[in-house]
Design a protein around this motif. Structure first.
Motif, PDB file in Angstrom:
ATOM      1  N   PHE A 125       0.845  -1.301   0.105  1.00 54.58           N
ATOM      2  CA  PHE A 125       0.027   0.071  -0.309  1.00 54.58           C
ATOM      3  C   PHE A 125       0.840   1.414   0.066  1.00 54.58           C
ATOM      4  O   PHE A 125       0.559   2.299  -0.532  1.00 54.58           O
ATOM      5  N   ALA A 126       2.005   1.180   0.661  1.00 57.32           N
ATOM      6  CA  ALA A 126       2.750   2.444   0.695  1.00 57.32           C
ATOM      7  C   ALA A 126       3.576   2.577  -0.523  1.00 57.32           C
ATOM      8  O   ALA A 126       4.111   3.891  -0.950  1.00 57.32           O
ATOM      9  N   ALA A 127       3.594   1.528  -1.460  1.00 58.16           N
ATOM     10  CA  ALA A 127       4.354   1.591  -2.538  1.00 58.16           C
ATOM     11  C   ALA A 127       3.510   1.917  -3.991  1.00 58.16           C
ATOM     12  O   ALA A 127       4.091   1.786  -4.963  1.00 58.16           O
ATOM     13  N   VAL A 128       2.266   2.218  -3.705  1.00 60.05           N
ATOM     14  CA  VAL A 128       1.663   2.573  -4.867  1.00 60.05           C
ATOM     15  C   VAL A 128       1.837   3.868  -5.577  1.00 60.05           C
ATOM     16  O   VAL A 128       2.558   4.992  -4.912  1.00 60.05           O
ATOM     17  N   GLU A 129       2.018   3.470  -6.859  1.00 63.48           N
ATOM     18  CA  GLU A 129       2.480   4.876  -7.576  1.00 63.48           C
ATOM     19  C   GLU A 129       1.703   5.919  -7.473  1.00 63.48           C
ATOM     20  O   GLU A 129       0.427   5.909  -7.658  1.00 63.48           O
ATOM     21  N   PRO A 130       2.496   7.229  -7.425  1.00 64.34           N
ATOM     22  CA  PRO A 130       1.969   8.486  -7.315  1.00 64.34           C
ATOM     23  C   PRO A 130       0.664   8.828  -8.212  1.00 64.34           C
ATOM     24  O   PRO A 130       0.079   9.346  -8.022  1.00 64.34           O
ATOM     25  N   ARG A 131       0.914   8.264  -9.554  1.00 69.91           N
ATOM     26  CA  ARG A 131       0.378   8.664 -10.747  1.00 69.91           C
ATOM     27  C   ARG A 131      -1.167   7.924 -10.630  1.00 69.91           C
ATOM     28  O   ARG A 131      -2.153   8.358 -10.937  1.00 69.91           O
ATOM     29  N   LEU A 132      -1.002   6.829  -9.697  1.00 65.59           N
ATOM     30  CA  LEU A 132      -2.237   6.070  -9.520  1.00 65.59           C
ATOM     31  C   LEU A 132      -3.047   6.771  -8.399  1.00 65.59           C
ATOM     32  O   LEU A 132      -4.307   6.910  -8.465  1.00 65.59           O
ATOM     33  N   ILE A 133      -2.434   7.376  -7.355  1.00 64.60           N
ATOM     34  CA  ILE A 133      -3.176   8.454  -6.525  1.00 64.60           C
ATOM     35  C   ILE A 133      -3.573   9.606  -7.024  1.00 64.60           C
ATOM     36  O   ILE A 133      -4.943   9.901  -6.867  1.00 64.60           O
ATOM     37  N   GLU A 134      -2.967  10.126  -8.100  1.00 64.35           N
ATOM     38  CA  GLU A 134      -3.428  11.206  -9.062  1.00 64.35           C
ATOM     39  C   GLU A 134      -4.849  10.573  -9.849  1.00 64.35           C
ATOM     40  O   GLU A 134      -5.677  11.508  -9.843  1.00 64.35           O
ATOM     41  N   VAL A 135      -4.880   9.647 -10.223  1.00 70.18           N
ATOM     42  CA  VAL A 135      -5.920   8.935 -11.054  1.00 70.18           C
ATOM     43  C   VAL A 135      -7.106   8.940  -9.853  1.00 70.18           C
ATOM     44  O   VAL A 135      -8.185   9.183 -10.369  1.00 70.18           O
ATOM     45  N   GLU A 136      -6.644   8.477  -8.836  1.00 69.92           N
ATOM     46  CA  GLU A 136      -8.024   8.285  -7.800  1.00 69.92           C
ATOM     47  C   GLU A 136      -8.687   9.752  -7.453  1.00 69.92           C
ATOM     48  O   GLU A 136      -9.696   9.848  -7.287  1.00 69.92           O
ATOM     49  N   ARG A 137      -7.629  10.783  -7.297  1.00 71.99           N
ATOM     50  CA  ARG A 137      -8.485  11.946  -7.092  1.00 71.99           C
ATOM     51  C   ARG A 137      -8.928  12.538  -8.173  1.00 71.99           C
ATOM     52  O   ARG A 137      -9.862  13.266  -7.957  1.00 71.99           O
ATOM     53  N   ALA A 138      -8.478  12.324  -9.405  1.00 72.38           N
ATOM     54  CA  ALA A 138      -9.312  12.778 -10.535  1.00 72.38           C
ATOM     55  C   ALA A 138     -10.431  12.173 -10.811  1.00 72.38           C
ATOM     56  O   ALA A 138     -11.378  12.803 -11.225  1.00 72.38           O
ATOM     57  N   LEU A 139     -10.615  10.828 -10.304  1.00 70.92           N
ATOM     58  CA  LEU A 139     -11.820  10.433 -10.435  1.00 70.92           C
ATOM     59  C   LEU A 139     -12.951  10.659  -9.432  1.00 70.92           C
ATOM     60  O   LEU A 139     -14.053  10.300  -9.488  1.00 70.92           O
TER      61      LEU A 139
END
Length: 254
Positions: free
Chosen positions: A143-157
């Motif tokens: 969970f700590a190593a989730v790519e930052p771009r995926l976190i950005e996708v989560e926020r964008a959605l």
């Protein structure tokens, strides 16, 4: 073909080791009291399944192993996801985890006996304590190593934290989690045997201990061989589940 060749080589190695064991036992380089022949061990297995309670002992060990592993897996994944997805949680809870993690599970057994007595609940607690760490640490790392771009996708959605964890973080961390589950299962089998020996619970650990006290070397080796078979089958089952659950990884580059 390559995978099949490696499996065949692995079988040949096992066969060679058994043959070497048989030669050493037949030549009596080690006293038969301590080293039976493979044939004697096989006969002990047959007799154990046909005329004794060996099947019940095996089922007892399997029950202890999976009971503790299941409890550790649920708690480890839940806590690991919570801690791994929060930097603040890692900073606050990290020192406590680092204090508890190095403790050998065997050192916790006297505490568990004082709390629960020589009962199956004691074994469940010890097994869960020992096998939770591979699962917990692997889940935290995943969970700590989730790519930052995926976190950005989560926020964008516009996903909520729970939705993001279920749809983005969990699939990303799945390889680490499954690897931790496999390690935890191995630890749970070891601790199940230790608890059965100490607490006298029905299981292969008790079987092996009683056989050792009676100098029944064939029964000892039969119990150990059965433990190895249980571990092998459990690991193979988890490997199959892991391969099926992670089939999507093979299509990433397509």
């Amino acid at each position: 073909m390559i995978a099949l060749a490696w499996r065949a080589a692995g079988v040949l190695v096992v066969a060679a080791l058994i043959a070497l064991w048989g030669v050493i036992a037949e030549l009596k380089l080690v006293s038969p009291v301590f080293l039976p022949t493979p044939a004697r061990v096989w006969l002990a297995l047959e007799n154990g399944f046909a005329h004794t309670d060996l099947p019940a002992k095996a089922l007892g060990t399997i029950g202890h192993m999976f009971g503790g592993w299941l409890a550790a897996s649920i708690a480890g994944v839940a806590l690991g996801a919570l801690i791994g997805s929060s930097k603040a949680a890692r900073e606050y809870i990290g020192p406590t985890l680092e204090f508890l993690r190095p403790l050998p599970a065997s050192a916790v057994i006297p505490v568990a006996i004082a709390m629960f007595g020589l009962t199956p609940q004691m074994a469940l607690g010890v097994i869960a304590f020992g096998s939770i760490w591979p699962v917990l640490l692997a889940t935290m790392h995943g969970f700590a190593a989730v790519e930052p771009r995926l976190i950005e996708v989560e926020r964008a959605l516009g996903l909520t934290r729970w939705q993001g964890a279920a749809k983005i973080s969990l699939p990303s961390a799945a390889p680490d989690i499954l690897a931790g589950l496999r390690l935890g299962l191995t630890v749970s089998l070891i601790l199940a045997v230790v608890c059965e020996m100490i607490a006298g619970l029905d299981g292969l650990g008790q079987w092996v201990l009683l056989a050792a006290r009676a100098y029944k070397s064939a029964d000892i080796f039969a119990g150990v061989a059965l433990l190895g078979a249980i571990g092998l089958c459990a690991n193979a089952a988890l490997s199959a589940i892991e391969a099926r659950a992670l089939r999507w990884r093979g299509t990433e580059g397509r």
